[in-house]
Design a protein around this motif. Structure first.
Motif, short mmCIF file in Angstrom:
data_model
loop_
_atom_site.label_atom_id
_atom_site.label_comp_id
_atom_site.label_asym_id
_atom_site.label_seq_id
_atom_site.Cartn_x
_atom_site.Cartn_y
_atom_site.Cartn_z
N VAL A 50 0.84 -1.20 0.00
CA VAL A 50 0.00 0.00 0.00
C VAL A 50 0.88 1.24 0.00
O VAL A 50 1.90 1.30 0.68
N VAL A 51 0.44 2.22 -0.81
CA VAL A 51 1.08 3.55 -0.86
C VAL A 51 -0.04 4.57 -0.73
O VAL A 51 -0.99 4.56 -1.53
N ALA A 52 0.04 5.43 0.26
CA ALA A 52 -1.08 6.34 0.56
C ALA A 52 -1.46 7.20 -0.64
O ALA A 52 -2.65 7.34 -0.95
N GLY A 53 -0.48 7.77 -1.33
CA GLY A 53 -0.81 8.63 -2.47
C GLY A 53 -1.52 7.89 -3.58
O GLY A 53 -2.49 8.39 -4.17
N THR A 54 -1.05 6.69 -3.88
CA THR A 54 -1.69 5.87 -4.90
C THR A 54 -3.10 5.51 -4.48
O THR A 54 -4.05 5.51 -5.29
N ILE A 80 -6.69 9.16 5.32
CA ILE A 80 -7.66 8.46 4.48
C ILE A 80 -8.56 7.61 5.37
O ILE A 80 -8.09 6.88 6.24
N ASP A 81 -9.87 7.73 5.16
CA ASP A 81 -10.81 6.95 5.95
C ASP A 81 -10.78 5.49 5.51
O ASP A 81 -10.84 5.19 4.31
N ALA A 82 -10.68 4.59 6.48
CA ALA A 82 -10.65 3.16 6.18
C ALA A 82 -11.55 2.42 7.16
O ALA A 82 -11.71 2.82 8.31
N ARG A 83 -12.11 1.35 6.68
CA ARG A 83 -12.85 0.42 7.53
C ARG A 83 -11.84 -0.58 8.07
O ARG A 83 -11.18 -1.28 7.30
N THR A 84 -11.69 -0.65 9.37
CA THR A 84 -10.71 -1.57 9.94
C THR A 84 -11.34 -2.93 10.18
O THR A 84 -12.53 -3.04 10.51
N ALA A 85 -10.51 -3.96 10.00
CA ALA A 85 -10.98 -5.32 10.16
C ALA A 85 -9.87 -6.15 10.76
O ALA A 85 -8.69 -5.80 10.66
N ALA A 86 -10.24 -7.27 11.37
CA ALA A 86 -9.28 -8.17 12.00
C ALA A 86 -9.79 -9.60 11.82
O ALA A 86 -10.98 -9.83 11.52
#
Length: 210
Positions: A50-54, A80-86
Motif C-alpha cells: 500500500v502507498v497512501a498517495g496511490t 484516508i478513511d478506512a474500515r478496519t478489520a481483523a
C-alpha cells in the motif's frame, strides 16, 4: 470468477457480483486507472502492499469503494478513511462475502524487527489472499490460493509446504517482485504441488477465468 494480477501482491478479483482490488503497492503497476471497484483491501502496512498517495488516487476514481485495512495500517494512511478489520470479521463488499483470516500477524522477518499486523482475506469461501503470512484458511476445498513466492520472510520450502497443506484446486503465485528469477520458484511449485492442484501464472494485467 476472474482474476487479474498486476504484479507482486496486487490482484483484482471479479466475482461477477463484486470487483475487489487487493494490495495496490509500490511494486505493482497497471491498476491505477481501474474503476467500478466495490472495495480495496489492504493486507498490511508495508509499501509493497500500500502507498497512501496511490490509494488516494484510486479512491478518487472509485468514490463508492470501501477501503478495508487492519487497524495499524489505517493509522498510517495520511487521514484516508478506512474500515478496519481483523481476523474473525466477516464483511459484505458489493455482492461478495469476505472473511478476514489468519492470526493477525505478519510472518517474522527477523527477531529484531517488530511484527506488524496482517489480514488474510477469503473471498466467498473460494479464493484466499493471505497477505504476508502462511496461515491455512481452515477451508477443506479451497478453489484458489494466491501464494506468496519470494520475500525476506520466506524460503521456498515454506512456500511449498504451505501449498501442500492448503492444497487448493488452483495456485496463483504472487509476491514475486523481490526475486531475480521468479520462474525458478514457479518450477518448484509445479514439481512439488499436490496432484490435484493446477498452477496458473497469468500474464501481468490480463484477466483470467478461475
Amino acid at each position: 470468477m476472474h482474476l487479474t494480477h498486476y504484479g507482486h501482491a496486487c490482484v483484482l478479483v471479479d466475482t461477477g457480483a463484486a470487483r475487489l482490488l487487493f494490495d495496490p503497492g509500490a511494486f505493482s503497476a497497471g491498476f491505477e486507472s481501474l474503476d467500478g471497484l466495490d472495495a480495496i483491501l489492504v493486507t498490511h502496512q508495508h509499501a509493497d502492499h500500500v502507498v497512501a498517495g496511490t490509494l488516494q488516487d484510486l479512491l478518487r476514481r472509485n468514490p463508492d469503494a470501501a477501503l478495508v485495512t487492519d487497524g495499524q495500517t489505517a493509522g498510517q494512511l495520511d487521514g484516508i478513511d478506512a474500515r478496519t478489520a481483523a481476523p474473525g470479521d466477516r464483511l459484505t463488499l458489493g455482492g461478495a462475502e469476505v472473511a478476514v483470516v489468519g492470526t493477525g500477524d505478519h510472518a517474522e522477518i527477523h527477531s529484531a524487527i517488530p511484527i506488524v499486523a496482517n489480514n488474510g482475506y477469503l473471498v466467498d469461501g473460494a479464493l484466499l489472499h493471505p497477505g504476508d503470512a502462511y496461515v491455512p484458511p481452515g477451508v477443506d476445498d479451497l478453489t484458489t490460493l494466491l501464494l506468496p513466492t519470494g520475500a525476506p520472510w520466506l524460503k521456498i520450502s515454506e512456500a511449498v509446504d504451505y501449498l501442500r497443506t492448503v492444497a487448493p484446486r488452483t495456485v496463483v503465485p504472487i509476491h514475486e517482485q523481490t526475486l531475480a528469477d521468479p520462474a525458478m520458484h514457479y518450477r518448484f511449485f509445479e514439481n512439488l504441488r499436490p496432484d490435484a492442484t493446477t498452477m496458473l501464472v497469468p500474464d501481468r494485467g490480463v484477466a483470467v477465468g478461475l
